[in-house]
Design a protein around this motif. Structure first.
Motif, PDB file in Angstrom:
ATOM      1  N   SER A 193      -4.016   0.695  -8.944  1.00  0.00           N
ATOM      2  CA  SER A 193      -3.220   1.406  -7.934  1.00  0.00           C
ATOM      3  C   SER A 193      -3.882   1.201  -6.562  1.00  0.00           C
ATOM      4  O   SER A 193      -5.116   1.133  -6.479  1.00  0.00           O
ATOM      5  CB  SER A 193      -3.140   2.888  -8.269  1.00  0.00           C
ATOM      6  N   ASP A 207       0.832  -1.203   0.000  1.00  0.00           N
ATOM      7  CA  ASP A 207       0.000   0.000   0.000  1.00  0.00           C
ATOM      8  C   ASP A 207       0.870   1.259   0.000  1.00  0.00           C
ATOM      9  O   ASP A 207       0.630   2.210  -0.732  1.00  0.00           O
ATOM     10  CB  ASP A 207      -0.888  -0.040   1.260  1.00  0.00           C
ATOM     11  N   GLU A 208       1.903   1.224   0.825  1.00  0.00           N
ATOM     12  CA  GLU A 208       2.742   2.411   0.980  1.00  0.00           C
ATOM     13  C   GLU A 208       3.647   2.654  -0.229  1.00  0.00           C
ATOM     14  O   GLU A 208       3.889   3.798  -0.605  1.00  0.00           O
ATOM     15  CB  GLU A 208       3.596   2.221   2.238  1.00  0.00           C
ATOM     16  N   LYS A 252      -8.627   1.068  -2.843  1.00  0.00           N
ATOM     17  CA  LYS A 252      -9.161   1.322  -1.501  1.00  0.00           C
ATOM     18  C   LYS A 252     -10.426   2.172  -1.583  1.00  0.00           C
ATOM     19  O   LYS A 252     -11.373   1.970  -0.829  1.00  0.00           O
ATOM     20  CB  LYS A 252      -8.094   2.012  -0.640  1.00  0.00           C
ATOM     21  N   LEU A 253     -10.444   3.115  -2.508  1.00  0.00           N
ATOM     22  CA  LEU A 253     -11.622   3.964  -2.669  1.00  0.00           C
ATOM     23  C   LEU A 253     -12.770   3.189  -3.313  1.00  0.00           C
ATOM     24  O   LEU A 253     -13.906   3.229  -2.845  1.00  0.00           O
ATOM     25  CB  LEU A 253     -11.281   5.183  -3.537  1.00  0.00           C
ATOM     26  N   GLU A 306     -12.392   4.053   3.787  1.00  0.00           N
ATOM     27  CA  GLU A 306     -11.909   3.308   2.624  1.00  0.00           C
ATOM     28  C   GLU A 306     -11.438   1.927   3.079  1.00  0.00           C
ATOM     29  O   GLU A 306     -11.083   1.741   4.244  1.00  0.00           O
ATOM     30  CB  GLU A 306     -10.785   4.049   1.883  1.00  0.00           C
ATOM     31  N   SER A 312      -4.436   3.173  -4.058  1.00  0.00           N
ATOM     32  CA  SER A 312      -5.367   4.223  -3.610  1.00  0.00           C
ATOM     33  C   SER A 312      -6.722   4.074  -4.314  1.00  0.00           C
ATOM     34  O   SER A 312      -7.773   4.218  -3.689  1.00  0.00           O
ATOM     35  CB  SER A 312      -4.759   5.604  -3.852  1.00  0.00           C
ATOM     36  N   LYS A 313      -6.699   3.739  -5.593  1.00  0.00           N
ATOM     37  CA  LYS A 313      -7.972   3.588  -6.318  1.00  0.00           C
ATOM     38  C   LYS A 313      -8.743   2.370  -5.799  1.00  0.00           C
ATOM     39  O   LYS A 313      -9.953   2.444  -5.606  1.00  0.00           O
ATOM     40  CB  LYS A 313      -7.702   3.460  -7.819  1.00  0.00           C
TER      41      LYS A 313
END
Lengths: 240, 284
Positions: free
Chosen positions: B213, B194-195, B218-219, B268, B215-216
């Motif tokens: 990705s 994740d990081e 998780k959203l 999220e 971030s996408k």
């Protein structure tokens, strides 16, 4: 070539750091002491057996221990994600042990005052015998993971290697024994030390050993790929 | 930089395929994480890309070169750090690095700066057998950069490290990415992925179910909600609001005006939750 040279240098350093040279020095001293107490008339015959067992010991048993140590450190797999090739790895191991076996073989005959018939044949024999037994040792070492396994299987290998001596001691006589590399190794050393030989036989024994070296080299390369390369990156949790 | 198309692989002697038609593409300077539990096919995929496993079906290209055509010079350009340290235990850290550096034809990295990078410069003359597991991991990690590779393959790079050293390793990986190094990360640690990762691929039973990705993901897979913890009558209470109607939500506006807010978080999903949703399996 530079890689091979660096590998050989590293193999010698690895063997030294892991105490192999001290063990070998100890074994060589014992051999020399034994020869000191052997009456002159039997000295050459005993020397043949001692010098024969010397590259066998080095080539076969030491290579097993060396590869087991390297497996323990897990460094073999790392070597093959560098520009090193399998050929270079195998040849480097053979060179480092040939160097040792030939030097110690020479030291044994010199310190024991053995009058060699042919130094050239003696050195050639040692190089070929040492090469064959080192390669044979690798075929076993790549497959096993523990000292216990190595000891168990090396006994089986050793018995098979020694089987042709049944012919030398007239227990069982068969020409088939002469197809294996044991007797050619023995006779080449015998000719180089005692000097009673026939040229035709020498060429047969050299050809025989060369044949077995090539066969064992192909065998080593296949098993090395199968049991070492294909397992690169696997850890104890058996990732796939 | 790395392109994998319809990749299939069956181990010699096995009937079933270990890799079942995977596809992905990694751009130069990208950190790609292959996420999956043990046995999912992460190591096999990596072994094919680094040219160890040969008899695969499909196409694998690294820097536009087909892996089937590589020679030993390919290894001049890649760095690999396996999960378990592969080091000569009787050698010092310096001797280990010097030996591995001697195997490359190209100019190699300065050994002291590598050791300095992972905080081992003081211990360079110490035998590796006297190192802790974490120190061995750091030495193993820094060796992957000894030949200034343009692509590095890292297998669980923070495994067995304390938080301070794990941070250090993650910072180095980020720095290398900024320098243009492409990183292929195999891990089952979703926090690391994740990081660090620009993209992650979820691999399960030899198949990649999803590439996106972090971030996408998780959203997309998270709840569109915000959770607020606030202090009321000296007690902490919490309430959740729908994210989409926050602007006109009177209850929400009153709450933030009326009470002391303790925490406020959007809901999220974590990468692990996304993985379970997508593959139906746990990462461990």
């Amino acid at each position: 070539m530079r890689n091979l040279l660096n590998l050989v240098k590293n193999d010698i350093k690895f063997q030294y750091k892991n105490g192999f040279y001290y063990i070998y020095l100890f074994i060589a001293i014992i051999y020399i002491l034994i020869l000191c107490f052997i009456p002159t008339e039997y000295k050459k015959d005993i020397t043949i057996f001692i010098v024969l067992s010397d590259p066998v010991m080095l080539g076969f048993f030491f290579i097993g221990a060396i590869i087991l140590f390297e497996k323990g450190d897990k460094v073999i797999e790392q070597l093959f994600v560098t520009p090193i090739k399998i050929n270079q790895y195998i040849i480097s191991k053979v060179i480092s042990l040939i160097f040792l076996a030939t030097s110690v073989g020479m030291i044994i005959v010199i310190t024991s005052n053995i009058d060699l018939f042919s130094i050239i044949l003696f050195v050639i024999s040692l190089i070929m015998i040492s090469t064959f037994f080192t390669l044979l040792g690798i075929t076993l070492a790549v497959r096993i993971d523990t000292v216990n396994e190595f000891i168990l299987f090396s006994i089986i290998y050793y018995l098979l290697i020694m089987l042709p001596f049944l012919d030398v001691f007239n227990v069982v006589n068969s020409y088939l024994f002469y197809l294996l590399p044991t007797l050619p190794s023995y006779f080449l050393l015998s000719y180089s030390i005692k000097g009673t030989f026939n040229n035709l036989y020498i060429w047969y024994h050299i050809a025989n050993l060369l044949f077995w070296i090539v066969i064992t080299y192909i065998w080593v390369k296949n098993w090395f790929y199968k049991y070492i390369i294909l397992k690169i990156g696997d850890n104890n949790e058996k990732n796939i | 930089m790395i392109q994998v198309k319809n990749l299939y692989y069956t181990y010699p002697g096995n009937k079933d395929e270990t890799i079942k038609g995977i596809n992905f593409r990694i751009k130069k300077g990208e950190i790609f994480g292959l996420l999956g539990p043990n046995g999912a096919g992460k190591s096999t995929t990596q072994k094919i890309i680094i040219g160890i496993l040969k008899k695969y079906r499909g196409s694998v290209k690294v820097s536009e070169i087909d892996i089937k055509d590589i020679t030993s010079s390919f290894y001049e350009e890649i760095g690999v750090a396996f999960e378990t340290p592969n080091l000569f235990n009787k050698y010092t850290a310096e001797e280990n690095l010097l030996f591995f550096a001697s195997l490359y034809n190209k100019e190699t990295e300065d050994i002291n700066s590598l050791l300095n990078m992972v905080g081992l410069i003081k211990d360079k003359k110490t035998r590796v057998s006297e190192y802790s597991k974490g120190m061995k991991m750091r030495l193993n990690f820094c060796r992957a950069f000894i030949n200034n590779p343009s692509i590095v393959f890292l297998d669980e790079p923070t495994s067995g490290l304390d938080p301070v050293n794990a941070r250090k390793i993650k910072d180095i990986i980020q720095k290398k990415k900024e320098e243009g190094v492409t990183v292929f990360l195999s891990t089952h640690d979703m926090y690391v992925a994740d990081e660090l990762c620009d993209k992650v691929g979820f691999i399960e039973e030899g198949d990649i179910d999803l590439i996106e990705s972090p971030s996408k993901l998780k959203l997309d897979y998270g709840l569109k909600k915000v959770k607020i913890e606030y202090e009321k009558n000296k007690k902490v209470e919490f309430i959740e609001f729908d994210l989409n109607s926050l602007k006109n939500n009177e209850k929400f506006i009153n709450l933030i005006n009326q009470y002391k807010i303790v925490t406020m978080h959007t809901e999220e999903a974590t990468l692990e939750e996304v993985f379970i949703k997508v593959t139906g399996r746990n990462l461990y």
